[in-house]
Design a protein around this motif. Structure first.
Motif, PDB file in Angstrom:
ATOM      1  N   ARG A  20       5.607 -23.769  11.648  1.00  0.00           N
ATOM      2  CA  ARG A  20       4.692 -22.657  11.374  1.00  0.00           C
ATOM      3  C   ARG A  20       4.989 -21.476  12.289  1.00  0.00           C
ATOM      4  N   ARG A  21       5.239 -21.776  13.545  1.00  0.00           N
ATOM      5  CA  ARG A  21       5.565 -20.701  14.494  1.00  0.00           C
ATOM      6  C   ARG A  21       6.843 -19.983  14.070  1.00  0.00           C
ATOM      7  N   ASP A  22       7.852 -20.748  13.678  1.00  0.00           N
ATOM      8  CA  ASP A  22       9.124 -20.142  13.267  1.00  0.00           C
ATOM      9  C   ASP A  22       8.934 -19.255  12.041  1.00  0.00           C
ATOM     10  N   ARG A  23       8.091 -19.680  11.101  1.00  0.00           N
ATOM     11  CA  ARG A  23       7.848 -18.868   9.906  1.00  0.00           C
ATOM     12  C   ARG A  23       7.127 -17.578  10.272  1.00  0.00           C
ATOM     13  N   ILE A  24       6.196 -17.659  11.211  1.00  0.00           N
ATOM     14  CA  ILE A  24       5.472 -16.460  11.649  1.00  0.00           C
ATOM     15  C   ILE A  24       6.433 -15.474  12.302  1.00  0.00           C
ATOM     16  N   VAL A  25       7.297 -15.957  13.183  1.00  0.00           N
ATOM     17  CA  VAL A  25       8.247 -15.076  13.873  1.00  0.00           C
ATOM     18  C   VAL A  25       9.203 -14.434  12.860  1.00  0.00           C
ATOM     19  N   ALA A  26       9.694 -15.221  11.902  1.00  0.00           N
ATOM     20  CA  ALA A  26      10.615 -14.672  10.897  1.00  0.00           C
ATOM     21  C   ALA A  26       9.928 -13.602  10.055  1.00  0.00           C
ATOM     22  N   ALA A  27       8.689 -13.859   9.659  1.00  0.00           N
ATOM     23  CA  ALA A  27       7.946 -12.870   8.877  1.00  0.00           C
ATOM     24  C   ALA A  27       7.679 -11.622   9.707  1.00  0.00           C
TER      25      ALA A  27
END
Length: 220
Positions: A20-27
């Motif tokens: 979830r953290r990785d998806r937030i950073v990518a977005a």
């Protein structure tokens, strides 16, 4: 539930949280690059497929998210800055440092904002800005000591160039994405010592410059 099952469950939670953290950073990287540092956090959360509360659990403030999102840009900038500062020729070191700075600036509207402003609400971002200023003062000082850059050029003048270059980037990013290099090199030519003539307006003081960078953030 056995000890093995408990540990496996914890690993799954940690893995899910990291994803979830990785998806937030990518977005966030995509949205900040497109719209600047004031991009909607709600849209970033939606693009990442998480609730806004989940975003805030990972990143309590916008500035925390900025640091995570800009980490690759900062590494890219730092690598180029180190290479420029190792150049023996003082003029080439100065010019190469600025070209690297503006190249990274040109590739990301959010990083453009990051360079242009001051963010006193985050000590780590302030430390990064201070470090960049120290590096600029180092390459500028070397070039001035060598007599190749006009002696009245100051940090405030370089930050003013960052501001103006940011507008050039905004205006030309689609039609002429490398036009910023012409603007930079025209200004570099004006910075050469043989081009120097008296300037009727003194440079901003350090405090005036800092206040202007904070005000720029507050006004947006």
């Amino acid at each position: 539930m056995s000890t093995i099952d408990v540990e496996q469950t914890r690993k799954t939670w940690r893995r899910d949280a990291q994803e979830r953290r990785d998806r937030i950073v990518a977005a966030a990287q995509d949205e900040f690059a497109a719209r600047g540092v004031d991009a909607s956090l709600e849209k970033i959360a939606r693009d990442a497929g998480v609730a806004i509360g989940t975003l805030y659990r990972h990143f309590p403030t916008r500035l925390d998210l900025l640091l995570a999102a800009f980490a690759p840009r900062l590494r890219e900038f730092a690598d180029g800055a180190d290479q420029a500062r190792r150049i023996d020729d003082p003029w080439e070191a100065f010019a190469s440092y600025l070209e690297n700075l503006f190249r990274v600036q040109a590739g990301d509207r959010g990083f453009n904002d990051f360079l242009s402003r001051r963010f006193p609400g985050n000590a780590e971002i302030e430390r990064i800005h201070d470090r960049i200023c120290e590096q600029i003062e180092d390459v500028l000082g070397r070039a001035q000591d060598a007599g190749v850059v006009r002696p009245d050029l100051t940090m405030a003048d370089i930050v003013t160039l960052i501001w103006s270059n940011g507008r050039v980037i905004d205006a030309t990013s689609t039609a002429a994405p490398t036009a910023w290099r012409r603007h930079l090199h025209l200004m570099l030519d004006a910075y050469r010592a043989p081009r120097a003539h008296p300037i009727p307006e003194p440079p901003m003081t350090e405090q005036q410059l800092y206040d202007a960078m904070v005000d720029l953030h507050a006004a947006d």
